[in-house]
Design an enzyme around this catalytic site. Structure first.
Site, PDB file in Angstrom:
ATOM      1  N   GLU A  71      -5.912 -10.869  -1.275  1.00 41.16           N
ATOM      2  CA  GLU A  71      -6.729 -10.665  -0.064  1.00 41.16           C
ATOM      3  C   GLU A  71      -8.225 -10.618  -0.390  1.00 41.16           C
ATOM      4  OE1 GLU A  71      -5.351  -7.345   2.236  1.00 41.16           O
ATOM      5  OE2 GLU A  71      -3.242  -7.767   1.862  1.00 41.16           O
TER       6      GLU A  71
ATOM      7  N   GLU B 163       0.807  -1.237   0.000  1.00 42.32           N
ATOM      8  CA  GLU B 163       0.000   0.000   0.000  1.00 42.32           C
ATOM      9  C   GLU B 163       0.836   1.282   0.000  1.00 42.32           C
ATOM     10  OE1 GLU B 163      -2.829  -0.289   3.181  1.00 42.32           O
ATOM     11  OE2 GLU B 163      -3.635  -2.199   2.486  1.00 42.32           O
TER      12      GLU B 163
HETATM   13  C1  XIL Z   1      -5.489  -6.521   8.581  1.00 44.64           C
HETATM   14  C2  XIL Z   1      -5.865  -7.712   9.455  1.00 44.64           C
HETATM   15  O1  XIL Z   1      -6.921  -8.429   8.846  1.00 44.64           O
HETATM   16  C3  XIL Z   1      -6.260  -7.209  10.831  1.00 44.64           C
HETATM   17  O2  XIL Z   1      -6.516  -8.325  11.665  1.00 44.64           O
HETATM   18  C4  XIL Z   1      -5.130  -6.375  11.422  1.00 44.64           C
HETATM   19  O3  XIL Z   1      -5.559  -5.848  12.649  1.00 44.64           O
HETATM   20  C5  XIL Z   1      -4.769  -5.237  10.467  1.00 44.64           C
HETATM   21  O4  XIL Z   1      -4.429  -5.747   9.177  1.00 44.64           O
HETATM   22  N1  XIL Z   1      -4.766  -4.866   3.829  1.00 44.64           N
HETATM   23  C6  XIL Z   1      -3.696  -5.611   4.225  1.00 44.64           C
HETATM   24  C7  XIL Z   1      -3.801  -6.506   5.395  1.00 44.64           C
HETATM   25  O5  XIL Z   1      -2.676  -5.674   3.516  1.00 44.64           O
HETATM   26  O6  XIL Z   1      -2.557  -6.689   6.053  1.00 44.64           O
HETATM   27  C8  XIL Z   1      -4.827  -5.987   6.378  1.00 44.64           C
HETATM   28  O7  XIL Z   1      -5.011  -7.007   7.347  1.00 44.64           O
HETATM   29  C9  XIL Z   1      -6.134  -5.687   5.658  1.00 44.64           C
HETATM   30  C10 XIL Z   1      -5.936  -4.650   4.604  1.00 44.64           C
END
Ligand code: XIL
Length: 368
Positions: A273, A158
């Protein structure tokens, strides 16, 4: 022995076919996503957390369905280096071990992110003249620790945020303030040196639809990937997080064009994701159909690209989803998110079937 009559030969062939078809339909009904993906030379997996390890039915479903595993939280710097200079891999190692014991690929997530960093790190990065070792030392140590066990690393996560107003679309984050745009190049070169066998991925969200804000992100990501190529930065693939939402302006041809631009630059792609948020409501069946429809249309395009090597959903079951963040949603079924392939009772939802169909329809990859 008298030669078989034409009728007998035909009958034999038909019964063999029906047996095969029967086996196939039985296989098609029950084969897990990991099997289906492997058959095509792809992988399917999901994120998981050690917090779920005590849930035996869930772990059984995870072992059945996932051919790849990524730490939901345990691989982030806020967990690994909560205290400066003290690297605690214990939780991430448990997930890596689980993956190895269950024949799963293991994805590293994530080395350099603007979020989920310990407070001491943000303070150190914002101080005068921060040492580059805050970046290189950590990337080197973590990648070396997992060397040979990680299929692919989300090295930087990101880094794009066009709303921050920079011509290059980079996010105004502590890493950029400390080391300038070169922080990305430094991170990938350091990771490559620490584990030449791992695929290095740039991972980001908001690259999926024709919405103007997403089109701006896609444009900035293409610029980033082109720059990597110009400077010889060892980034191998683009990770599309694919946090989708029903009702968004998803257009298959728009996604197809974007993926074609990425692969024309010589990158592979991963869906890293995937989950599908919706707007809630009491009609669970209608919600599940809408979630499945969007996931299916998305993967139909993404997996049609042979350069897309795998699909990871951000969780396996609605029982554990990061979208379930608002305390009150836990108590009202109509409000609880339903973004994942299995429901809270670990039953396969329409989304599971949509993913299975998309994988089954995908062209074979080498080795598949
Ligand atoms: C999120 C997790 O799902 C949560 O449990 C944690 O508290 C924060 O991170 N994009 C990403 C992931 O790349 O690492 C994130 O995951 C969600 C958004």
């Amino acid at each position: 022995m008298a030669p078989l009559s034409r009728r007998a030969l035909l009958g034999g062939a038909l019964s063999a076919l029906s047996l095969a078809a029967g086996r196939h339909s039985a296989w098609a009904e029950v084969a897990a996503l990991r099997e289906r993906a492997l058959r095509k030379g792809l992988f399917y997996g999901c994120c998981a957390s050690t917090a779920h390890f005590g849930d035996a039915p869930f772990i059984q479903a995870l072992a059945r369905e996932a051919g790849a595993l990524v730490p939901e939280w345990e691989g982030k710097r806020g967990r690994i280096e909560a205290r400066r200079g003290v690297l605690d891999f214990s939780a991430a190692d448990r997930l890596a071990e689980f993956a190895a014991n269950h024949g799963m690929l293991f994805r590293g997530h994530t080395l350099v992110w603007w979020n989920s960093n310990p407070a001491w790190l943000n303070a150190a990065l914002d101080a005068a003249s921060p040492p580059e070792s805050l970046l290189t030392g950590y990337v080197d140590a973590v990648v070396a620790h997992f060397r040979g066990r990680v299929h692919s690393w989300d090295v930087v996560n990101e880094a794009i945020e066009p709303k921050d107003g920079r011509p290059d679309g980079l996010r105004a984050c502590p890493w950029l303030r400390a080391f300038g745009p070169a922080y990305l190049d430094i991170a990938y070169h350091t990771a490559r040196a620490a584990d030449p066998g791992a695929l290095l991925v740039y991972n980001d969200y908001g690259m999926d639809t024709a919405d103007p804000w997403q089109a701006a992100r896609q444009h900035a990501v293409i610029g980033l990937l082109e720059g990597f190529r110009r400077r010889g930065v060892p980034c191998d693939a683009l990770g599309l997080q694919a946090h989708l939402k029903t009702g968004s302006n998803f257009d298959q041809e728009h996604l197809r064009r974007f993926l074609a631009e990425v692969t024309a630059l010589g990158y592979r792609t991963l869906i890293t994701e995937l989950d599908v948020a919706d707007h809630g409501g009491m009609d669970i069946a209608a919600r599940d159909r809408a979630v499945a429809d969007l996931a299916g249309r998305y993967l139909e395009v993404a997996l049609d690209q042979p350069q897309t090597i795998g699909v990871v959903t951000w969780g396996l079951s609605d029982r554990y989803t990061w979208l379930d963040r608002r305390p009150w949603t836990r108590w009202v079924e109509a409000w609880r998110p339903r973004p994942l392939p299995l429901d809270s009772a670990l039953r396969r939802k329409p989304m599971w079937h949509a993913i299975a169909r998309a994988i089954d329809a995908a062209p074979h990859r080498p080795g598949g």
